[in-house]
Design a protein around this motif. Structure first.
Motif, PDB file in Angstrom:
ATOM      1  N   UNK A 160      -1.693  12.658  -6.633  1.00  0.00           N
ATOM      2  CA  UNK A 160      -1.998  13.960  -6.060  1.00  0.00           C
ATOM      3  C   UNK A 160      -0.706  14.503  -5.498  1.00  0.00           C
ATOM      4  N   UNK A 161      -0.307  15.681  -5.954  1.00  0.00           N
ATOM      5  CA  UNK A 161       1.036  16.153  -5.638  1.00  0.00           C
ATOM      6  C   UNK A 161       1.262  16.355  -4.141  1.00  0.00           C
ATOM      7  N   UNK A 189      -0.089  15.160  -1.539  1.00  0.00           N
ATOM      8  CA  UNK A 189      -0.017  13.933  -0.754  1.00  0.00           C
ATOM      9  C   UNK A 189       1.211  13.134  -1.099  1.00  0.00           C
ATOM     10  N   UNK A 190       1.488  13.055  -2.408  1.00  0.00           N
ATOM     11  CA  UNK A 190       2.551  12.187  -2.862  1.00  0.00           C
ATOM     12  C   UNK A 190       3.912  12.670  -2.377  1.00  0.00           C
ATOM     13  N   UNK A 191       4.127  13.991  -2.391  1.00  0.00           N
ATOM     14  CA  UNK A 191       5.436  14.501  -2.013  1.00  0.00           C
ATOM     15  C   UNK A 191       5.703  14.331  -0.523  1.00  0.00           C
ATOM     16  N   UNK A 244       0.834  -1.206   0.000  1.00  0.00           N
ATOM     17  CA  UNK A 244       0.000   0.000   0.000  1.00  0.00           C
ATOM     18  C   UNK A 244       0.863   1.248   0.000  1.00  0.00           C
ATOM     19  N   UNK A 292       7.731   6.348   2.399  1.00  0.00           N
ATOM     20  CA  UNK A 292       7.541   5.015   1.854  1.00  0.00           C
ATOM     21  C   UNK A 292       8.146   3.992   2.775  1.00  0.00           C
ATOM     22  N   UNK A 349      -1.867   6.586   1.774  1.00  0.00           N
ATOM     23  CA  UNK A 349      -2.422   5.973   0.567  1.00  0.00           C
ATOM     24  C   UNK A 349      -3.861   6.433   0.360  1.00  0.00           C
ATOM     25  N   UNK A 350      -4.547   6.812   1.429  1.00  0.00           N
ATOM     26  CA  UNK A 350      -5.925   7.263   1.283  1.00  0.00           C
ATOM     27  C   UNK A 350      -5.997   8.776   1.131  1.00  0.00           C
ATOM     28  N   UNK A 351      -4.843   9.414   1.177  1.00  0.00           N
ATOM     29  CA  UNK A 351      -4.837  10.844   0.936  1.00  0.00           C
ATOM     30  C   UNK A 351      -5.146  11.661   2.163  1.00  0.00           C
ATOM     31  N   UNK A 402       3.720   1.572  -1.297  1.00  0.00           N
ATOM     32  CA  UNK A 402       4.486   1.749  -2.538  1.00  0.00           C
ATOM     33  C   UNK A 402       3.634   2.267  -3.687  1.00  0.00           C
ATOM     34  N   UNK A 403       2.310   2.168  -3.591  1.00  0.00           N
ATOM     35  CA  UNK A 403       1.468   2.589  -4.714  1.00  0.00           C
ATOM     36  C   UNK A 403       1.482   4.112  -4.825  1.00  0.00           C
ATOM     37  N   UNK A 404       1.898   4.629  -5.978  1.00  0.00           N
ATOM     38  CA  UNK A 404       1.905   6.084  -6.111  1.00  0.00           C
ATOM     39  C   UNK A 404       0.478   6.623  -6.265  1.00  0.00           C
ATOM     40  N   UNK A 405       0.209   7.727  -5.598  1.00  0.00           N
ATOM     41  CA  UNK A 405      -1.112   8.348  -5.647  1.00  0.00           C
ATOM     42  C   UNK A 405      -1.001   9.629  -6.472  1.00  0.00           C
ATOM     43  N   UNK A 454       4.796  11.881   1.291  1.00  0.00           N
ATOM     44  CA  UNK A 454       4.663  10.511   1.767  1.00  0.00           C
ATOM     45  C   UNK A 454       5.977   9.877   2.172  1.00  0.00           C
TER      46      UNK A 454
END
Lengths: 335, 372
Positions: free
Chosen positions: B272-273, B275-277, B265, B281, B368-370, B267-270, B279
């Motif tokens: 949305x900038x 959130x993604x930045x 979970x 891992x 992962x859920x933002x 590792x899955x890229x989301x 995160x």
């Protein structure tokens, strides 16, 4: 925009002859890339994203042919260089990493043989020096026990390790630009994270410009500084990630975002379907190539008759090839 | 793809029940060493699937998920275990008896290019299963057209050949072929992963419609956690041949118990900038192991972050393994199932639950859920 760019491409076009007449796979593509910057190029199969960079490297498979455009590497036009000099550019100037790390390596030679071949083709190094350099870059891409691994054959390595070897080969000559074409599509998701972290690390250490060709919008969000979205051989939208991502000014990009299942949205949220099929490049409509599938076009006359140009929208860094991009913002405000 | 509430809780026999299913491949090449232990591709897998339900199976290369799909169809012969379809034990059926079963269990493959005969027209491809199963009594043209219409193909497509179609259309042809015999269960092996993103949604929605119309059971095998979450009622996570966690979709994605599920979970890229930045891992140690040389104890221990966190706790007994100290339980003993209720089960010595839930797991789920 191309001032200080390590790579600037203007109006690049590539044409393949076909029974149905010439097919323009790369259609007037322009972009620029700064040192230390990552540009993500997003698009579906046939959108021209790989062909654009094969054209940059002058590696278009025959009978395809680059028919026009400028390619400036650190300000010097390389589009007209003789083949001998172009060979030097490929590797020392611009290097490329491909999707499938198994087919990109020759199964009957060791990793070391293949690395030395590349290094010695581009430098005057002795075999001993070249081997030392190969070991150094293998270490740099975090291959454990490189002195042992260098004599392995490709099949003795896992997919993730093979991709690391290819990255090592690509950076050995310290290129100014690294093009990574779907570098992790063939890899598992946990290994994918490792490879992309490695690429990001090398980019900042070596100050390379990086192009990440991908179809995964999640990777774009994490690793890119700017994104260019391609459709039917053209760039239809380009924007900085920080301002533009998720605030698209093109209906195709919008549709892409809504059509993918996402972990950060409710699981039962229906996916928006992009109607119809991907475009047939031999039979493109006269107007906008996306018009037949567009939720916004909806029979507008200009969409059918005029091929829209890539023009600035809310900022001169966020360009869209949709003249009706304002309608997307109005819809946002209304929602 | 919601099943009616009684489909799962009802007392009747489920559509598919698999018990202790295993497959060991032996290397029979000329120069292989005799008497090797073989590759345990699938190891003691058990689950059930109700009519109208989708069980998603996720895992990485080498997890055994594709072999599992083939075992259920008996395209690969099991080494041990039982497969029951509609209450009937099909593990020991002869090839002739299997044919009747295969009318009801069909498979959809990843590669719509490789799985269609290029020399057959679409009409012939869709008609072939009916001919093979002796259900072609002339005048079945209407059935061919009906199935083609059902999957969104047009009548005039019937005389065309696979190469004339795009990837998405070819997958529709594969689905039409599978639906021709009105099956009860579809095994779908990466059905959308070869398709362009804009086409994936079309095929996912089509599958959902077909399932609702005919109360089909789906065994949906894929590596993409977001796709699996979107289509499944329940999800099973496989690692090196074992189901390491299985449970209702929402429970598994919101409170994963197995550290491997947490790592996936994370590792899955989301897309949305913001959130993604931000995160963090979970970067796993190494790569998936090999089923020829399984680690001792828990198969996941060489890569597990939780084992390493636990090893720092002075109350946990540790042993030396590959140059680092890890909990003795993880290195030496097979973990037992931990049941969180409602069919949510994981096999782990230190599952991520209750007071033992690590910060890593909490953050992985949130981001992962933002929510992060």
């Amino acid at each position: 925009m191309s001032d200080g760019a390590v790579l600037a491409v203007r109006d690049l076009s590539t044409v393949f002859p076909s029974e149905a007449g010439p097919v323009t796979t790369v259609d007037g593509v322009s972009f620029s890339l700064g040192a230390g910057e990552t540009l993500a190029v997003v698009g579906e199969s046939g959108s021209g994203k790989t062909m654009t960079f094969l054209s940059v490297l002058r590696l278009v498979p025959p009978p395809g042919r680059v028919t026009g455009g400028e390619v400036l590497l650190e300000g010097a036009d390389i589009a007209a260089l003789p083949a001998s000099e172009m060979r030097w550019i490929r590797g020392a100037g611009i290097a490329m990493v491909f999707q499938d790390p198994l087919t990109a390596l020759n199964p009957v030679f060791t990793i070391g043989d293949q690395m030395l071949e590349v290094i010695r083709a581009h430098t005057a190094m002795s075999p001993r020096q070249a081997r030392a350099l190969a070991l150094e870059v293998l270490e740099r891409v975090h291959i454990p026990a490189p002195a042992k691994r260098i004599d392995d054959y490709p099949h003795q390595l896992s997919g993730g390790m093979r991709q690391r070897v290819l990255i090592a080969m690509a950076i050995a000559l310290r290129p100014k630009v690294l093009i990574a074409d779907e570098p992790t599509t063939a890899l598992d998701v946990t290994v994918q994270a490792q490879i992309l972290e490695l690429l990001a690390e090398l980019r900042s250490e070596l100050g390379m410009g990086m192009v990440l060709i991908t179809h995964d919008l999640g990777l774009v969000a994490r690793y890119a500084d700017r994104v260019a979205v391609m459709y039917a051989g053209r760039v239809v939208e380009t924007s900085p990630i920080a301002q533009g991502f998720g605030r698209s000014r093109h209906p195709y990009t919008r549709s892409l975002f809504r059509s993918i299942p996402r972990l950060d949205l409710p699981a039962d949220q229906p996916l928006t379907v992009i109607a119809g099929q991907p475009p047939d490049l031999a039979r493109l409509p006269a107007g906008c190539a996306f018009e037949p599938r567009c939720f916004l076009g909806n029979g507008r006359e200009d969409c059918r008759s005029e091929r829209p140009a890539l023009l600035p929208t809310t900022s001169d860094r966020h360009l869209s090839a949709c003249p009706h991009w304002r309608a997307l913002i109005d819809a946002e405000a209304g929602a | 793809m919601k099943p009616p509430a009684d489909a799962r809780s009802g007392g009747g026999e489920p559509l598919l029940r698999v018990e202790g299913l295993s497959k060991t491949f032996h290397d029979r090449r000329l120069f292989s060493r005799a008497g090797g232990a073989g590759v345990r591709a699938v190891d003691s897998v058990s689950f059930s699937l109700a009519a109208g339900e989708t069980l998603g199976v996720v895992g990485e290369t080498g997890s055994g998920k594709s072999t599992l799909g083939r075992l259920v169809l008996r395209l690969v012969e099991p080494s041990a275990g039982r497969i029951r379809f509609n209450g009937e034990d099909i593990t020991a059926l002869s090839q002739r008896q299997l044919r009747r079963m295969r009318q009801q269990v069909q498979m959809i493959f990843q590669d719509p290019y490789g799985s269609l005969d290029p020399r057959m027209s679409v009409g012939a491809i869709v008609a072939e299963p009916m001919i093979v199963h002796g259900l072609w009594h002339g005048g079945r043209d209407d059935r061919v057209l009906e199935v083609m219409r059902q999957v969104g193909l047009q009548a005039e497509h019937r005389n065309r050949y696979p190469h004339e179609f795009s990837g998405g259309q070819r997958q529709r042809i594969g689905i039409a072929r599978a639906m021709a015999l009105q099956p009860k269960l579809l095994v779908l092996d990466e059905p959308v992963s070869a398709l362009d993103v804009s086409i994936q949604a079309q095929i996912i929605n089509l599958l959902r419609e077909l399932q609702q119309q005919a109360d089909l059971g789906f065994l949906f095998i894929a590596h993409d956690l977001a796709v699996v979450r979107h289509v499944s009622n329940r999800v099973a996570v496989m690692y090196l041949g074992e189901i390491v966690e299985i449970g209702p979709r929402d429970a598994l994605y919101s409170s994963p118990m197995h550290p491997y599920t947490v790592s996936l979970l994370s590792a899955v890229p989301v897309p949305t900038v913001d959130r993604e930045r931000g995160r963090d891992r979970v970067v796993l140690h190494g790569e998936i192991g090999s089923a020829t040389n399984l680690p001792s104890g828990c198969r996941f221990h060489p890569r597990c972050y939780k084992a390493r966190l636990k090893a720092e706790n002075p109350d946990v007994e540790t042993v030396e393994s590959q140059g680092e100290r890890l909990p003795a339980a993880c290195v030496l003993h097979q973990p037992r199932p931990v049941d969180a209720g409602d069919g949510h089960v994981a096999i782990c010595h230190f599952p991520e639950r209750g007071g033992d839930r690590s910060e890593v797991a909490v953050r992985a789920v949130e981001s992962s859920r933002g929510a992060g």
